[in-house]
Design a protein around this motif. Structure first.
Motif, PDB file in Angstrom:
ATOM      1  N   ALA A 236       0.836  -1.198   0.000  1.00 19.43           N
ATOM      2  CA  ALA A 236       0.000   0.000   0.000  1.00 19.43           C
ATOM      3  C   ALA A 236       0.868   1.245   0.000  1.00 19.43           C
ATOM      4  O   ALA A 236       1.901   1.302   0.682  1.00 19.43           O
ATOM      5  N   LEU A 237       0.459   2.233  -0.735  1.00 23.22           N
ATOM      6  CA  LEU A 237       1.143   3.530  -0.771  1.00 23.22           C
ATOM      7  C   LEU A 237       0.366   4.452   0.162  1.00 23.22           C
ATOM      8  O   LEU A 237      -0.685   4.986  -0.203  1.00 23.22           O
ATOM      9  N   VAL A 238       0.866   4.622   1.392  1.00 20.72           N
ATOM     10  CA  VAL A 238       0.107   5.331   2.425  1.00 20.72           C
ATOM     11  C   VAL A 238       0.979   6.397   3.097  1.00 20.72           C
ATOM     12  O   VAL A 238       2.215   6.331   3.042  1.00 20.72           O
ATOM     13  N   PRO A 239       0.367   7.393   3.742  1.00 20.96           N
ATOM     14  CA  PRO A 239       1.143   8.434   4.417  1.00 20.96           C
ATOM     15  C   PRO A 239       1.962   7.876   5.582  1.00 20.96           C
ATOM     16  O   PRO A 239       1.439   7.149   6.427  1.00 20.96           O
ATOM     17  N   ARG A 240       3.230   8.227   5.619  1.00 18.42           N
ATOM     18  CA  ARG A 240       4.101   7.772   6.700  1.00 18.42           C
ATOM     19  C   ARG A 240       3.603   8.256   8.059  1.00 18.42           C
ATOM     20  O   ARG A 240       3.765   7.574   9.076  1.00 18.42           O
TER      21      ARG A 240
END
Length: 297
Positions: A236-240
């Motif tokens: 998943a490409l998610v906010p750190r």
């Protein structure tokens, strides 16, 4: 000038009868006689000058005008009830503020920190509602919004909070289940529906080749993507800023570079300068800015 508004009793009787399709059942709900309900509706029809029900023997059914009016009256009564219950729930002493925020930011970043605001300002109650898209803040009932920078906030006062930098993450089990040192292109990609080209932008900026960056399951919220990654469904490409605990605990791993090309900026949106906001809103705004500065250190 006196408003041309029917009595509350007549509107309540009409709404109940329209919902049940029966004067008798409306009377049971309102603890009145059927005759009293019929008289209230008759007075309402006389006041409006239109028939709201068609009488067929002992039966009634909504007329076309009644059908339209019933929808409008029900919405108004529901809103009036919600607003009344809201006021009834206000603290006798103290104040409250209403904040609109994007849902994942509220659940993953803001709410876990609210205890600190509560300790500093025990007499201020913070109500939070979800808003996915920018909206007209003036007249919305919200004191402030926490959202992305956007042209829709023109005329409002924006204060930078945090940068949302996306990072590819997955469960360590996903890597262990794959062959040794798998490339990102060999793993299933997970997408956020509102940002369908995020993986393509990430691949171009990072120099990581992805054969088909559009393939993969789609989810509405970043919180759903995080849950899917934890479940081992893919990368998943998610906010750190949402996954610090999961990375620290090893429940998620991020062996790939951050996607700074798909970053967005969160801001606090106020209808007027902080110095002119009333006390509770000003206190929350200053606390939010301080929390954001601490989070970026």
């Amino acid at each position: 000038m006196r408003r041309k508004i029917p009595s509350n009793s007549a509107l309540l009787a009409f709404e109940a009868a329209a919902r049940h399709g029966s004067f008798a059942r409306a009377a049971e709900e309102l603890a009145r006689t059927e005759g009293a309900v019929s008289r209230q509706i008759g007075r309402l029809e006389a006041f409006l000058g239109v028939a709201l029900f068609e009488r067929i023997g002992n039966r009634v059914r909504l007329a076309p005008n009644g059908t339209r009016y019933a929808v409008q009256v029900r919405e108004i009564l529901d809103r009036l009830e919600r607003d009344s219950l809201y006021l009834m729930g206000q603290p006798i002493e103290g104040a409250s503020i209403d904040i609109a925020a994007s849902p994942t930011f509220a659940t993953r970043w803001l709410i876990p920190r609210l205890k600190r605001f509560q300790h500093a300002h025990p007499n201020i109650t913070v109500h939070i509602a979800e808003r996915m898209e920018p909206f007209l803040l003036a007249g919305s009932g919200f004191d402030a919004a926490i959202h992305f920078e956007h042209p829709a906030w023109a005329g409002m006062h924006l204060h930078h909070l945090l940068e949302e930098i996306l990072v590819p993450v997955c469960s360590p089990a996903l890597l262990s289940d794959a062959r040794a040192n798998p490339s990102l292109d060999e793993l299933p990609l997970l997408h956020r529906r509102q940002n369908p080209d995020a993986w393509q932008i990430y691949a171009q900026a990072s120099g990581i080749a992805l054969t088909n960056p559009a393939v993969g399951a789609r989810y509405d919220l970043h919180s759903m993507l995080i849950a899917a990654a934890l479940a081992g469904l893919g990368v998943a490409l998610v906010p750190r800023l949402y996954i610090g605990a999961e990375l620290e605990q090893g429940r998620l791993v991020a062996p790939w570079p951050d996607g700074k090309a798909v970053a967005k900026k969160f801001c606090l949106v106020l209808p007027e300068p902080i110095e002119l906001c009333d006390g509770p809103v000003q206190a929350f705004a200053k606390w939010m800015l301080e929390e954001a500065r601490g989070s970026e250190r």
